[in-house]
Design an enzyme around this catalytic site. Structure first.
Site, PDB file in Angstrom:
ATOM      1  CB  SER A 187      -0.899   0.019   1.235  1.00 28.96           C
ATOM      2  OG  SER A 187      -1.527   1.290   1.401  1.00 28.96           O
ATOM      3  CE1 TYR A 200      -4.570  -2.363   4.350  1.00 26.62           C
ATOM      4  CE2 TYR A 200      -3.691  -0.158   3.966  1.00 26.62           C
ATOM      5  CZ  TYR A 200      -4.167  -1.364   3.479  1.00 26.62           C
ATOM      6  OH  TYR A 200      -4.216  -1.571   2.115  1.00 26.62           O
TER       7      TYR A 200
END
Length: 313
Positions: A187, A200
């Site tokens: 990400s 995350y």
């Protein structure tokens, strides 16, 4: 010219060369077909089958379809059988390739022995470790996360453990054949410490470091292992935010990212996301991590039109 003046001349020349090299490297992202050409048989030369985790929708589905369009049979994996069957039917009708469905919940324990049995006899040339979960689209501080203990375990299992286990299952066959491709989805939030999405983002840093270390270990075996680190893509995980230049559809992003497979051990998958990462890294942390900025991020995301995004993809 005295010593100090010579020093600053040399320093200026070094900085100019460094900036010039960075600009040249970035310019290659604008013309991937010229800088990173792939032969038509690139994917099928790796092996007969491609395995894609989290393939029932979004980016995973787009990778499965793109690989089938390039001549590969595909194994699609996720936790929802009805959604997987629908994707399998679509891929079969559009490409004529074989599709194998494996239903599994990657947040659970003790699932990989069964997966290994189902993959045992397949000549797997491509693995896309796409499955992942975002605890919440709405940013929040770590201790504010609902059901924190369960969330920690689910994120570790889904975002980190699954990638490592799938590599363990599939890498030996690639090593024996001395060829293969692994794409591990990270990400853009991993490019800096990312408050309000701390758990995350940290899990995606693990994806990057593991993948880059693995590539260093197995590059000489003919195996390509690449991290792809996108920012926002219009999927259920991001609440299906409206597509634009910075927020592509899954299909558009995947088609772009596949152009950079030989561009190095990490890419952001598109020119726009590469620029976004560069800009984010240029912002002083004192500004980026200020209370007003964090609160502004939370307020902005809360106002976005969105749909529920709980669970793994």
């Amino acid at each position: 010219m005295d010593l100090i003046e010579k020093f600053f001349v040399c320093l200026g020349a070094a900085v100019s060369i460094y900036c010039g090299m960075k600009l040249l490297l970035f310019s290659r992202m604008l013309f991937p077909k010229m800088w990173f050409p792939l032969p038509e048989t690139f994917f099928t030369s790796m092996g007969e089958w491609a395995v894609v985790t989290g393939a029932s929708e979004g980016v995973g589905k787009a990778y499965a379809l793109a690989l089938a369009e390039r001549g590969m049979d595909v194994v699609i994996m996720s936790r929802t059988k009805a959604a997987l069957d629908k994707v399998a039917k679509e891929i079969g009708e559009r490409t004529g390739r074989r599709v194998k469905v494996i239903v599994t919940d990657f947040t659970k324990e003790n699932i990989f022995s069964k997966i290994e049995v189902q993959l045992k006899d397949l000549n797997i040339g491509v693995l896309v470790n796409n499955v992942g979960m975002l605890p919440s689209l709405i940013p929040f501080r770590f201790l504010e996360c609902p059901d924190l203990e369960k969330t920690i375990l689910n994120v570790i299992n889904c975002n980190m453990k699954t990638m490592v286990k799938m590599c363990k299952i599939i890498l030996p066959g690639m090593e024996n054949r001395r060829k293969g491709l692994m794409v591990n989805i990270s990400s853009g939030t991993a490019c800096i410490p990312f408050p309000m999405y701390t758990l995350y983002a940290a899990s995606k840093v693990f994806v990057e470091r593991f993948s880059q270390g693995l590539q260093a270990e197995y590059k000489d075996k003919g195996i390509i292992i690449q991290v792809v680190a996108p920012f926002g893509i219009s999927t259920r995980m991001t609440g299906y935010i409206q597509t634009n230049a910075m927020t592509p559809s899954p299909d558009n992003f995947v088609q772009s990212s596949l152009l950079y497979l030989t561009a190095g051990d990490k890419t952001y998958g598109s020119v726009c996301h590469t620029l976004m990462a560069w800009l984010l890294q240029c912002i002083p942390t004192k500004i980026l991590y200020s209370e007003s900025m964090l609160q502004g991020l939370q307020d902005y995301v809360q106002k976005l039109p969105k749909e529920p995004n709980s669970g793994a993809t």
